[in-house]
Design a protein around this motif. Sequence first.
Motif, mmCIF file in Angstrom:
data_model
loop_
_atom_site.group_PDB
_atom_site.id
_atom_site.type_symbol
_atom_site.label_atom_id
_atom_site.label_comp_id
_atom_site.label_asym_id
_atom_site.label_seq_id
_atom_site.Cartn_x
_atom_site.Cartn_y
_atom_site.Cartn_z
ATOM 1 N N PRO A 151 -57.077 -41.884 -1.509
ATOM 2 C CA PRO A 151 -58.239 -42.743 -1.784
ATOM 3 C C PRO A 151 -58.523 -43.749 -0.670
ATOM 4 C CG PRO A 151 -56.393 -43.354 -3.197
ATOM 5 C CD PRO A 151 -55.971 -42.132 -2.460
ATOM 6 N N SER A 152 -57.486 -44.102 0.113
ATOM 7 C CA SER A 152 -57.720 -45.038 1.223
ATOM 8 C C SER A 152 -58.620 -44.373 2.272
ATOM 9 C CB SER A 152 -56.402 -45.451 1.886
ATOM 10 O OG SER A 152 -55.519 -45.972 0.929
ATOM 11 N N ILE A 236 -60.540 -52.743 -1.901
ATOM 12 C CA ILE A 236 -59.347 -52.894 -2.746
ATOM 13 C C ILE A 236 -59.467 -52.039 -4.006
ATOM 14 C CG2 ILE A 236 -57.971 -54.514 -4.101
ATOM 15 C CD1 ILE A 236 -58.540 -56.599 -1.989
ATOM 16 N N ALA A 237 -60.604 -52.209 -4.730
ATOM 17 C CA ALA A 237 -60.784 -51.446 -5.978
ATOM 18 C C ALA A 237 -60.798 -49.954 -5.682
ATOM 19 C CB ALA A 237 -62.087 -51.858 -6.662
ATOM 20 N N GLY A 238 -61.291 -49.593 -4.500
ATOM 21 C CA GLY A 238 -61.451 -48.177 -4.170
ATOM 22 C C GLY A 238 -60.163 -47.455 -3.850
ATOM 23 N N HIS A 239 -59.100 -48.172 -3.468
ATOM 24 C CA HIS A 239 -57.889 -47.395 -3.153
ATOM 25 C C HIS A 239 -56.713 -47.677 -4.084
ATOM 26 C CE1 HIS A 239 -56.447 -50.827 -0.683
ATOM 27 N NE2 HIS A 239 -55.262 -50.287 -0.830
ATOM 28 N N GLU A 240 -56.513 -48.945 -4.498
ATOM 29 C CA GLU A 240 -55.318 -49.270 -5.299
ATOM 30 C C GLU A 240 -55.314 -48.550 -6.658
ATOM 31 O OE1 GLU A 240 -52.537 -51.064 -5.299
ATOM 32 O OE2 GLU A 240 -52.638 -52.013 -3.339
ATOM 33 N N THR A 241 -56.473 -48.570 -7.300
ATOM 34 C CA THR A 241 -56.560 -48.013 -8.648
ATOM 35 C C THR A 241 -56.312 -46.505 -8.656
ATOM 36 O OG1 THR A 241 -58.901 -47.973 -8.211
ATOM 37 C CG2 THR A 241 -58.118 -49.718 -9.656
ATOM 38 N N THR A 242 -57.067 -45.797 -7.820
ATOM 39 C CA THR A 242 -56.966 -44.335 -7.820
ATOM 40 C C THR A 242 -55.569 -43.900 -7.347
ATOM 41 O OG1 THR A 242 -59.299 -44.367 -7.277
ATOM 42 C CG2 THR A 242 -58.198 -42.244 -7.156
ATOM 43 N N GLY A 350 -67.120 -47.363 -9.509
ATOM 44 C CA GLY A 350 -66.590 -46.236 -8.748
ATOM 45 C C GLY A 350 -66.083 -45.095 -9.612
ATOM 46 N N GLN A 351 -66.394 -45.091 -10.925
ATOM 47 C CA GLN A 351 -65.744 -44.080 -11.779
ATOM 48 C C GLN A 351 -66.071 -42.631 -11.429
ATOM 49 O OE1 GLN A 351 -66.982 -44.129 -16.055
ATOM 50 N NE2 GLN A 351 -67.825 -46.089 -15.495
ATOM 51 N N PRO A 352 -67.298 -42.294 -11.000
ATOM 52 C CA PRO A 352 -67.503 -40.877 -10.625
ATOM 53 C C PRO A 352 -66.598 -40.476 -9.455
ATOM 54 C CG PRO A 352 -69.626 -41.998 -10.874
ATOM 55 C CD PRO A 352 -68.560 -43.063 -10.893
#
Length: 399
Positions: A151-152, A236-242, A350-352
């Motif tokens: 995801p990063s 941050i939200a785009g890589h840590e969560t996934t 970013g859910q999709p």
Amino acid sequence: MATVADTSPSSHPAPRGTCPFAPPPVYQQARHEEPISRIALYDGTPAWLITRHEDVRAVLADNRFSSDPENPGFPFLTEAAREFVTVRPTFIRLDDPEHGRLRRMLTGDFTVRRTATMRPEIQRITDELIDKMIDGRQQADLVSEFALPLPSLVICLLLGVPYEDHDFFQECSRVLLHRGSTTEAVVDANARLTEYIDALAESKRDNPDDGILSRLVARGELDIEDIGAMGRLLLIAGHETTANMTSLSVLALLRNPEQLAHLRAHPEAVPAAVEELLRYLSIVQTGLVRTAVADAEIGGTEIRAGEGVVLQINTANWDDDRYPGADTLDLTRDTRQHLAFGFGVHQCLGQPLARMELEIALETLLRRLPDLKLAMPFEDVPFRDDMLIYGVHELQVAW
Ligand code: HEM
């Protein structure tokens, strides 16, 4: 040995029980006995703990509850979060109409249709990471070699951030999301990240690419600080969560061999499996925070203006009234209305993308590594109880 203080539902966060996938037992119990109860936050400030699916959903849909930490009574989960109020906010911490105005500038980038155009690229990145991970080896740490870089790399591409800088931004992110970070450390990490993203956005004026930062600069409606704040949130939200969902999902599947066998036999069931894993693991485990800006009755309890609420999406997603047998991972269940991405106006933008990354990651791992197994004792897996986003710090696997 547990003490009365740390097993009481009045403390937040409550300690975990024996199952590392399960929400804290005292919160599960609170959902049955007192679904809206009083808790004390880290500094003793009182707040309401909301644990039932129906009530959490109702609050998230209700504009009498604000996401803006400048409102009186906002329930901060750490001292650093309280200090953070002085930092330029972006839409996750703003209410409508300002929240909507800023969020709408990004909705086109995260539609299901727009995300689908990235599928071949994400598949290519996934395959390359697996090639590298298995090259001449039989074992690796899935977190550092696969779940985190995937995801990063994707969010870097989307934003127009050079992936070479990943050590820097992943370290900032680690400090920002660590529950034990001192206020100084959080302020410093945020300042460094702000300086970095602002300079990067500024550089896109003369050297634009087709990433989101360049597009926001070209729009000309926002100053660099606003663009930087959005960039920080997305990075941050785009890589840590996934990343955490990916490694925790693999672990949950390895611990539930009959579910794993089902998925191997039915690869077409991966999208449904992702939804159940999102529900079962609910990685935003410390809860979502809001403050009441008007008196509101929720689930028969009167919540007054100026009182804070902590919404436990993990206990809500384990609510038996909504999901019978909720404590079991069942990849064939009806997972509709799970709250892993939140609900209402702040529901995850970013859910999709997260869904697609998870689908590609799991489908490809299972197909390419048919003998994937845990290569460390389960008891030694370092779970992220110290972080605001749950998951594992490391996951040794073999194939
Ligand atoms: C499995 C992965 C993910 C999970 C579990 C997750 C979870 C969440 C949750 C629970 C919220 C609601 C916060 C609130 O109501 O206060 C949220 C908001 C948000 N998420 Fe995600 N997220 C994930 C992936 C992503 C990705 C990949 C991105 C971006 C590329 C992203 C960007 C955002 C943004 C921008 C918001 C704020 C939306 C708003 O305030 O309107 N998330 N996420």
